[in-house]
Design a protein around this motif. Structure first.
Motif, PDB file in Angstrom:
ATOM      1  N   PHE A 262      -4.240   3.529  18.970  1.00  0.00           N
ATOM      2  CA  PHE A 262      -2.905   4.127  19.090  1.00  0.00           C
ATOM      3  C   PHE A 262      -2.167   4.008  17.759  1.00  0.00           C
ATOM      4  O   PHE A 262      -1.538   4.962  17.281  1.00  0.00           O
ATOM      5  N   PHE A 263      -2.246   2.837  17.130  1.00  0.00           N
ATOM      6  CA  PHE A 263      -1.584   2.598  15.850  1.00  0.00           C
ATOM      7  C   PHE A 263      -2.105   3.557  14.785  1.00  0.00           C
ATOM      8  O   PHE A 263      -1.333   4.140  14.009  1.00  0.00           O
ATOM      9  N   ALA A 264      -3.415   3.747  14.733  1.00  0.00           N
ATOM     10  CA  ALA A 264      -4.030   4.603  13.716  1.00  0.00           C
ATOM     11  C   ALA A 264      -3.726   6.082  13.943  1.00  0.00           C
ATOM     12  O   ALA A 264      -3.575   6.843  12.976  1.00  0.00           O
ATOM     13  N   ASP A 265      -3.608   6.490  15.213  1.00  0.00           N
ATOM     14  CA  ASP A 265      -3.451   7.912  15.537  1.00  0.00           C
ATOM     15  C   ASP A 265      -2.003   8.346  15.732  1.00  0.00           C
ATOM     16  O   ASP A 265      -1.660   9.497  15.457  1.00  0.00           O
ATOM     17  N   ARG A 266      -1.155   7.430  16.202  1.00  0.00           N
ATOM     18  CA  ARG A 266       0.167   7.850  16.668  1.00  0.00           C
ATOM     19  C   ARG A 266       1.339   7.234  15.910  1.00  0.00           C
ATOM     20  O   ARG A 266       2.488   7.586  16.173  1.00  0.00           O
ATOM     21  N   VAL A 267       1.069   6.321  15.000  1.00  0.00           N
ATOM     22  CA  VAL A 267       2.147   5.649  14.266  1.00  0.00           C
ATOM     23  C   VAL A 267       2.241   6.243  12.862  1.00  0.00           C
ATOM     24  O   VAL A 267       1.218   6.584  12.254  1.00  0.00           O
ATOM     25  N   SER A 268       3.429   6.350  12.340  1.00  0.00           N
ATOM     26  CA  SER A 268       3.651   7.007  11.046  1.00  0.00           C
ATOM     27  C   SER A 268       2.982   6.257   9.897  1.00  0.00           C
ATOM     28  O   SER A 268       2.752   5.042   9.979  1.00  0.00           O
ATOM     29  N   ALA A 269       2.696   6.999   8.823  1.00  0.00           N
ATOM     30  CA  ALA A 269       2.090   6.399   7.631  1.00  0.00           C
ATOM     31  C   ALA A 269       3.009   5.330   7.039  1.00  0.00           C
ATOM     32  O   ALA A 269       2.533   4.326   6.481  1.00  0.00           O
ATOM     33  N   GLU A 270       4.299   5.534   7.183  1.00  0.00           N
ATOM     34  CA  GLU A 270       5.268   4.561   6.666  1.00  0.00           C
ATOM     35  C   GLU A 270       5.116   3.208   7.366  1.00  0.00           C
ATOM     36  O   GLU A 270       5.118   2.155   6.723  1.00  0.00           O
ATOM     37  N   LYS A 271       4.955   3.249   8.692  1.00  0.00           N
ATOM     38  CA  LYS A 271       4.778   1.995   9.435  1.00  0.00           C
ATOM     39  C   LYS A 271       3.385   1.411   9.223  1.00  0.00           C
ATOM     40  O   LYS A 271       3.221   0.191   9.190  1.00  0.00           O
ATOM     41  N   GLN A 272       2.380   2.271   9.063  1.00  0.00           N
ATOM     42  CA  GLN A 272       1.038   1.766   8.768  1.00  0.00           C
ATOM     43  C   GLN A 272       1.016   1.020   7.434  1.00  0.00           C
ATOM     44  O   GLN A 272       0.274   0.048   7.275  1.00  0.00           O
ATOM     45  N   ALA A 273       1.856   1.465   6.502  1.00  0.00           N
ATOM     46  CA  ALA A 273       1.902   0.817   5.187  1.00  0.00           C
ATOM     47  C   ALA A 273       2.419  -0.619   5.274  1.00  0.00           C
ATOM     48  O   ALA A 273       2.146  -1.435   4.382  1.00  0.00           O
ATOM     49  N   LEU A 274       3.138  -0.951   6.348  1.00  0.00           N
ATOM     50  CA  LEU A 274       3.683  -2.306   6.495  1.00  0.00           C
ATOM     51  C   LEU A 274       2.587  -3.357   6.665  1.00  0.00           C
ATOM     52  O   LEU A 274       2.792  -4.519   6.326  1.00  0.00           O
ATOM     53  N   VAL A 275       1.451  -2.947   7.192  1.00  0.00           N
ATOM     54  CA  VAL A 275       0.370  -3.924   7.410  1.00  0.00           C
ATOM     55  C   VAL A 275      -0.591  -3.997   6.223  1.00  0.00           C
ATOM     56  O   VAL A 275      -1.447  -4.885   6.180  1.00  0.00           O
ATOM     57  N   ALA A 276      -0.480  -3.083   5.284  1.00  0.00           N
ATOM     58  CA  ALA A 276      -1.434  -2.995   4.172  1.00  0.00           C
ATOM     59  C   ALA A 276      -1.497  -4.303   3.388  1.00  0.00           C
ATOM     60  O   ALA A 276      -0.466  -4.884   3.042  1.00  0.00           O
ATOM     61  N   GLY A 277      -2.706  -4.774   3.137  1.00  0.00           N
ATOM     62  CA  GLY A 277      -2.908  -5.979   2.335  1.00  0.00           C
ATOM     63  C   GLY A 277      -2.792  -7.282   3.099  1.00  0.00           C
ATOM     64  O   GLY A 277      -2.948  -8.357   2.509  1.00  0.00           O
ATOM     65  N   ALA A 278      -2.542  -7.225   4.409  1.00  0.00           N
ATOM     66  CA  ALA A 278      -2.358  -8.459   5.189  1.00  0.00           C
ATOM     67  C   ALA A 278      -3.611  -9.331   5.168  1.00  0.00           C
ATOM     68  O   ALA A 278      -3.538 -10.556   5.058  1.00  0.00           O
ATOM     69  N   TYR A 279      -4.775  -8.701   5.266  1.00  0.00           N
ATOM     70  CA  TYR A 279      -6.027  -9.464   5.286  1.00  0.00           C
ATOM     71  C   TYR A 279      -6.283 -10.126   3.933  1.00  0.00           C
ATOM     72  O   TYR A 279      -6.610 -11.314   3.869  1.00  0.00           O
ATOM     73  N   ASP A 280      -6.130  -9.375   2.841  1.00  0.00           N
ATOM     74  CA  ASP A 280      -6.357  -9.941   1.507  1.00  0.00           C
ATOM     75  C   ASP A 280      -5.390 -11.082   1.224  1.00  0.00           C
ATOM     76  O   ASP A 280      -5.763 -12.093   0.615  1.00  0.00           O
ATOM     77  N   LYS A 281      -4.159 -10.947   1.672  1.00  0.00           N
ATOM     78  CA  LYS A 281      -3.161 -12.006   1.478  1.00  0.00           C
ATOM     79  C   LYS A 281      -3.589 -13.282   2.194  1.00  0.00           C
ATOM     80  O   LYS A 281      -3.510 -14.377   1.637  1.00  0.00           O
ATOM     81  N   LEU A 282      -4.070 -13.141   3.422  1.00  0.00           N
ATOM     82  CA  LEU A 282      -4.527 -14.305   4.183  1.00  0.00           C
ATOM     83  C   LEU A 282      -5.715 -14.967   3.499  1.00  0.00           C
ATOM     84  O   LEU A 282      -5.792 -16.205   3.416  1.00  0.00           O
TER      85      LEU A 282
END
Length: 300
Positions: A262-282
């Motif tokens: 749902f997140f990948a298909d229905r959520v805006s690119a702007e909101k998807q950008a909020l999670v970017a890099g979370a794994y690398d940071k951890l």
């Protein structure tokens, strides 16, 4: 044929790193539980006394055994001298370069204290074996399997789009020497025939899962409030059978996968950008903690 005498010093060195299986009959039982056949290339991690190596050599086309301990390496080299389908390599498995683009399998009784590092290595994209059969600590296996043995963890959720996990056998502590303080199981890790995520999707998925797991807020509703609207999350909770106040570990992988889709298909690119890099940071944070712990141990 499969054992040899170890001096007192060697026994002390190995006491805290590896517990060896004693029974050839049990090793053959484990091999029979696997899908190994005469055409397979098999990588063994920490062959130790060679009891598993010997039985593998009778079953598969070729065995590559990586041994870190110098004393054991010399004994193994002598034991398998002239055995054309066995290669004994001296080195640290964590530094060993896995085959790329080549089919192979892993079968090993691994040192329990580096389980996480070994599984991280053998689940690398493009280098993972078709199947891995590992003798590991029961609690560690549960954390990778998640449901139905245990709650899902960040570790289990990150691997499940690509791998399936199953416990094939539970050991008695007396199956090992020295006798371990913990319970052990025989874990099968198998690549999914059809992986659920492609590479680009996989990066978004791991950031999505990591972002939610590492948020400080309590409850899924609070953790997700920046990337889902309240209405979206309420609908997702209703359709997928979870509570908005639930902790992330309470959801099963199937529920997480539907949330991600749902997140990948229905959520805006702007909101998807909020999670970017979370794994690398951890990962960077964990590497920093690991260095800190190593330095403390050295000082002690």
């Amino acid at each position: 044929r499969s054992g040899f005498h170890m001096n007192k010093k060697t026994k002390q060195q190995l006491k805290y790193t590896q517990n060896f299986l004693q029974s050839t009959e049990l090793v053959n039982k484990l091999i029979e539980m696997s899908n190994l056949d005469k055409d397979d290339l098999v990588l063994e991690i920490g062959p130790g006394k060679g009891i598993i190596t010997w039985e593998l050599a009778r079953t598969v086309r070729r065995v590559i055994a990586v041994e870190y301990d110098d004393y054991l390496y010399k004994k193994l080299s002598s034991m398998f001298e002239g055995r054309k389908n066995v290669e004994i390599i001296k080195g640290d498995f964590l530094q060993y370069e896995l085959p790329e683009g080549k089919e192979y399998k892993v079968f090993a009784n691994i040192p329990f204290n580096i389980t996480a590092e070994i599984i991280h290595k053998i689940t690398e994209k493009n280098r993972a074996p078709q199947d891995a059969y590992l003798v590991i600590q029961k609690e560690a296996a549960w954390k990778y399997i998640g449901y139905p043995y245990y709650k899902e963890s960040l570790r289990s959720l990150l691997l499940k789009p690509y791998f399936e996990f199953r416990i094939l056998h539970s050991f008695q502590k007396t199956d090992f020497r020295p006798v371990p303080d913990v319970d052990a199981v025989f874990l099968h890790i198998r690549q999914r025939r059809k992986q659920l995520l492609k590479e680009k999707e996989g990066r978004l998925y791991q950031d999505f899962i990591t972002y939610i797991f590492t948020r400080q807020n309590k409850g899924l509703g609070n953790k997700c409030k920046r990337i889902f609207t309240h209405k979206q999350l309420k609908r997702l909770a209703r359709d997928n059978g979870f509570n908005m106040d639930a902790n992330p570990t309470e959801l099963r992988f199937e529920q997480w996968y539907r949330l991600y889709c749902f997140f990948a298909d229905r959520v805006s690119a702007e909101k998807q950008a909020l999670v970017a890099g979370a794994y690398d940071k951890l990962m960077k944070e964990q590497q920093g903690l690991d260095r800190l712990h190593r330095n403390r141990r050295k000082r002690k």
